[in-house]
Design a protein around this motif. Structure first.
Motif, PDB file in Angstrom:
ATOM      1  N   ASN A  33       4.405  -0.543  18.010  1.00 49.02           N
ATOM      2  CA  ASN A  33       2.950  -0.359  18.191  1.00 49.02           C
ATOM      3  C   ASN A  33       2.460   0.987  17.687  1.00 49.02           C
ATOM      4  OD1 ASN A  33       2.341  -2.913  19.359  1.00 49.02           O
ATOM      5  ND2 ASN A  33       3.328  -2.199  21.235  1.00 49.02           N
ATOM      6  N   PHE A  34       3.118   1.538  16.646  1.00 50.31           N
ATOM      7  CA  PHE A  34       2.690   2.787  16.026  1.00 50.31           C
ATOM      8  C   PHE A  34       1.728   2.530  14.867  1.00 50.31           C
ATOM      9  CE2 PHE A  34       7.067   4.971  16.949  1.00 50.31           C
ATOM     10  CZ  PHE A  34       6.739   5.071  18.288  1.00 50.31           C
ATOM     11  N   GLY A  35       1.787   1.347  14.263  1.00 52.57           N
ATOM     12  CA  GLY A  35       1.044   1.076  13.037  1.00 52.57           C
ATOM     13  C   GLY A  35      -0.403   0.706  13.288  1.00 52.57           C
ATOM     14  N   TYR A  36      -1.287   1.277  12.464  1.00 51.57           N
ATOM     15  CA  TYR A  36      -2.726   0.964  12.519  1.00 51.57           C
ATOM     16  C   TYR A  36      -3.238   0.799  11.094  1.00 51.57           C
ATOM     17  CZ  TYR A  36      -2.704   2.257  17.419  1.00 51.57           C
ATOM     18  OH  TYR A  36      -2.433   2.299  18.765  1.00 51.57           O
ATOM     19  N   VAL A  37      -4.265  -0.026  10.963  1.00 53.98           N
ATOM     20  CA  VAL A  37      -4.888  -0.212   9.656  1.00 53.98           C
ATOM     21  C   VAL A  37      -6.393  -0.001   9.759  1.00 53.98           C
ATOM     22  CG1 VAL A  37      -3.128  -1.763   8.704  1.00 53.98           C
ATOM     23  CG2 VAL A  37      -5.063  -2.724   9.992  1.00 53.98           C
ATOM     24  N   LEU A  38      -6.953   0.428   8.644  1.00 48.27           N
ATOM     25  CA  LEU A  38      -8.394   0.480   8.476  1.00 48.27           C
ATOM     26  C   LEU A  38      -8.705  -0.625   7.476  1.00 48.27           C
ATOM     27  CD1 LEU A  38     -10.688   2.413   9.465  1.00 48.27           C
ATOM     28  CD2 LEU A  38     -10.560   3.472   7.216  1.00 48.27           C
ATOM     29  N   THR A  39      -9.555  -1.571   7.884  1.00 49.53           N
ATOM     30  CA  THR A  39      -9.906  -2.662   6.984  1.00 49.53           C
ATOM     31  C   THR A  39     -11.350  -2.513   6.538  1.00 49.53           C
ATOM     32  OG1 THR A  39     -10.597  -4.150   8.776  1.00 49.53           O
ATOM     33  CG2 THR A  39      -8.268  -4.247   8.104  1.00 49.53           C
ATOM     34  N   VAL A  40     -11.620  -2.985   5.336  1.00 50.42           N
ATOM     35  CA  VAL A  40     -12.973  -3.013   4.782  1.00 50.42           C
ATOM     36  C   VAL A  40     -13.263  -4.474   4.449  1.00 50.42           C
ATOM     37  CG1 VAL A  40     -14.485  -2.238   2.918  1.00 50.42           C
ATOM     38  CG2 VAL A  40     -12.739  -0.686   3.846  1.00 50.42           C
ATOM     39  N   ASP A  41     -14.238  -5.031   5.139  1.00 50.28           N
ATOM     40  CA  ASP A  41     -14.572  -6.460   4.966  1.00 50.28           C
ATOM     41  C   ASP A  41     -13.323  -7.336   5.079  1.00 50.28           C
ATOM     42  OD1 ASP A  41     -17.245  -5.791   4.642  1.00 50.28           O
ATOM     43  OD2 ASP A  41     -17.057  -5.608   2.471  1.00 50.28           O
ATOM     44  N   GLY A  42     -12.459  -7.005   6.033  1.00 51.89           N
ATOM     45  CA  GLY A  42     -11.274  -7.813   6.300  1.00 51.89           C
ATOM     46  C   GLY A  42     -10.072  -7.493   5.425  1.00 51.89           C
ATOM     47  N   LYS A  43     -10.236  -6.667   4.409  1.00 50.67           N
ATOM     48  CA  LYS A  43      -9.117  -6.308   3.525  1.00 50.67           C
ATOM     49  C   LYS A  43      -8.493  -5.002   3.994  1.00 50.67           C
ATOM     50  CE  LYS A  43      -8.949  -7.135  -0.844  1.00 50.67           C
ATOM     51  NZ  LYS A  43      -9.162  -7.163  -2.306  1.00 50.67           N
TER      52      LYS A  43
ATOM     53  N   GLU B 176      -4.623   1.285  -3.554  1.00 52.28           N
ATOM     54  CA  GLU B 176      -5.149   1.705  -4.855  1.00 52.28           C
ATOM     55  C   GLU B 176      -6.591   1.225  -5.036  1.00 52.28           C
ATOM     56  OE1 GLU B 176      -4.612   4.169  -7.614  1.00 52.28           O
ATOM     57  OE2 GLU B 176      -2.764   3.663  -6.572  1.00 52.28           O
ATOM     58  N   GLU B 177      -6.859   0.033  -4.528  1.00 48.57           N
ATOM     59  CA  GLU B 177      -8.191  -0.568  -4.652  1.00 48.57           C
ATOM     60  C   GLU B 177      -9.277   0.274  -3.975  1.00 48.57           C
ATOM     61  OE1 GLU B 177     -10.469  -4.652  -3.146  1.00 48.57           O
ATOM     62  OE2 GLU B 177      -8.280  -4.596  -3.183  1.00 48.57           O
ATOM     63  N   PHE B 178      -8.900   1.010  -2.935  1.00 44.29           N
ATOM     64  CA  PHE B 178      -9.879   1.760  -2.144  1.00 44.29           C
ATOM     65  C   PHE B 178      -9.761   3.272  -2.304  1.00 44.29           C
ATOM     66  CE2 PHE B 178      -9.514  -2.351  -0.049  1.00 44.29           C
ATOM     67  CZ  PHE B 178     -10.841  -2.685   0.139  1.00 44.29           C
ATOM     68  N   ALA B 179      -8.833   3.721  -3.143  1.00 50.50           N
ATOM     69  CA  ALA B 179      -8.614   5.164  -3.321  1.00 50.50           C
ATOM     70  C   ALA B 179      -9.872   5.833  -3.867  1.00 50.50           C
ATOM     71  CB  ALA B 179      -7.433   5.396  -4.266  1.00 50.50           C
TER      72      ALA B 179
ATOM     73  N   ALA C 216      -7.207  -1.550   3.843  1.00 50.19           N
ATOM     74  CA  ALA C 216      -7.487  -0.467   2.897  1.00 50.19           C
ATOM     75  C   ALA C 216      -6.591   0.750   3.126  1.00 50.19           C
ATOM     76  CB  ALA C 216      -8.955  -0.053   2.995  1.00 50.19           C
ATOM     77  N   VAL C 217      -6.331   1.082   4.395  1.00 50.32           N
ATOM     78  CA  VAL C 217      -5.564   2.283   4.727  1.00 50.32           C
ATOM     79  C   VAL C 217      -4.587   1.958   5.851  1.00 50.32           C
ATOM     80  CG1 VAL C 217      -5.704   4.743   5.318  1.00 50.32           C
ATOM     81  CG2 VAL C 217      -7.655   3.641   4.238  1.00 50.32           C
ATOM     82  N   TYR C 218      -3.402   2.565   5.777  1.00 49.02           N
ATOM     83  CA  TYR C 218      -2.387   2.421   6.817  1.00 49.02           C
ATOM     84  C   TYR C 218      -2.075   3.796   7.403  1.00 49.02           C
ATOM     85  CZ  TYR C 218       1.982   1.741   9.222  1.00 49.02           C
ATOM     86  OH  TYR C 218       2.943   1.732  10.200  1.00 49.02           O
ATOM     87  N   VAL C 219      -1.773   3.806   8.693  1.00 44.19           N
ATOM     88  CA  VAL C 219      -1.354   5.044   9.352  1.00 44.19           C
ATOM     89  C   VAL C 219      -0.455   4.692  10.536  1.00 44.19           C
ATOM     90  CG1 VAL C 219      -3.366   5.144  10.918  1.00 44.19           C
ATOM     91  CG2 VAL C 219      -2.151   7.258  10.313  1.00 44.19           C
TER      92      VAL C 219
ATOM     93  N   ILE D 148       0.842  -1.206   0.000  1.00 47.44           N
ATOM     94  CA  ILE D 148       0.000   0.000   0.000  1.00 47.44           C
ATOM     95  C   ILE D 148       0.879   1.258   0.000  1.00 47.44           C
ATOM     96  CG2 ILE D 148      -1.605   1.358   1.420  1.00 47.44           C
ATOM     97  CD1 ILE D 148      -2.912  -1.365   2.197  1.00 47.44           C
ATOM     98  N   ILE D 149       1.938   1.253   0.802  1.00 45.19           N
ATOM     99  CA  ILE D 149       2.834   2.412   0.837  1.00 45.19           C
ATOM    100  C   ILE D 149       3.505   2.603  -0.519  1.00 45.19           C
ATOM    101  CG2 ILE D 149       5.008   3.270   1.818  1.00 45.19           C
ATOM    102  CD1 ILE D 149       3.957   2.427   4.554  1.00 45.19           C
ATOM    103  N   GLN D 150       3.935   1.512  -1.148  1.00 41.49           N
ATOM    104  CA  GLN D 150       4.548   1.632  -2.473  1.00 41.49           C
ATOM    105  C   GLN D 150       3.555   2.214  -3.490  1.00 41.49           C
ATOM    106  OE1 GLN D 150       7.528  -1.675  -3.576  1.00 41.49           O
ATOM    107  NE2 GLN D 150       6.155  -2.620  -2.080  1.00 41.49           N
ATOM    108  N   GLN D 151       2.295   1.816  -3.403  1.00 42.75           N
ATOM    109  CA  GLN D 151       1.269   2.386  -4.288  1.00 42.75           C
ATOM    110  C   GLN D 151       1.132   3.885  -4.036  1.00 42.75           C
ATOM    111  OE1 GLN D 151      -2.328   0.143  -3.550  1.00 42.75           O
ATOM    112  NE2 GLN D 151      -1.464  -1.759  -4.350  1.00 42.75           N
TER     113      GLN D 151
END
Length: 172
Positions: free
Chosen positions: A56-66, A104-107, A68-71, A23-26
């Motif tokens: 423990n800085f990394g978090y993700v937002l998932t959509v239906d288990g996939k 890219e899939e969720f942009a 989608a976003v990293y922060v 995702i970061i490379q995208q």
């Protein structure tokens, strides 16, 4: 994406690393295509992701288990923020938002704005009422999101080899 999607905000774990790096490379490529200088010098890299997860800085937002976003969310620790050409709104505890990247899939589906809602809710549960973030002057997409989410421009900070626009939002 439909209204019925199951969206979850959670801490990133080691098995998430490869997807996060993809995702970061995208996002690096998207910034390059958009003409942004941000993230075009080898940062962030795969080691950054590994370190974020270990600390423990990394978090993700998932959509239906996939994923989608990293922060990366870092509480009370950003040395570059101690020196600002301008002024922060507060000087107490804060969380820093770094390395926002969307698949890219969720942009283009409004998920980064949703991410900011989840971050603000999470930060409040930690009894922290200040969110600080910086971005490159030419990252138009993020600048628009920060404006839409009510962040206040506070000045400029020097970070990752360049000048960044710095913003803060005080949560109520």
């Amino acid at each position: 994406m439909t209204q019925n999607n199951n969206i979850e905000f959670r801490k990133a774990e080691t098995p998430d690393k490869d997807v996060i790096w993809e995702i970061i490379q995208q996002s690096i490529e998207r910034r390059r295509i958009d003409g942004s200088q941000q993230w075009q010098n080898g940062y962030p890299n795969e080691q950054t992701v590994k370190s974020d997860i270990e600390k423990n800085f990394g978090y993700v937002l998932t959509v239906d288990g996939k994923t989608a976003v990293y922060v990366a969310l870092i509480f009370n620790d950003e040395p570059a923020y101690s020196s600002i050409d301008g002024a922060w709104l507060t000087d107490g505890e804060f969380v820093v938002i770094h390395r926002v990247a969307i698949s890219e899939e969720f942009a283009g589906q409004g998920l980064v704005k949703k991410l900011f809602d989840y971050i603000e809710d999470f930060v409040k549960t930690e009894n922290v009422l200040s969110v600080k973030v910086d971005t490159n002057f030419d990252n138009i997409a993020m600048l628009k999101i920060l404006e839409a989410k009510g962040y206040t421009y506070c000045g400029e900070v020097f970070l990752a080899g360049g000048i960044r626009k710095a913003f803060e939002k005080v949560l109520i």
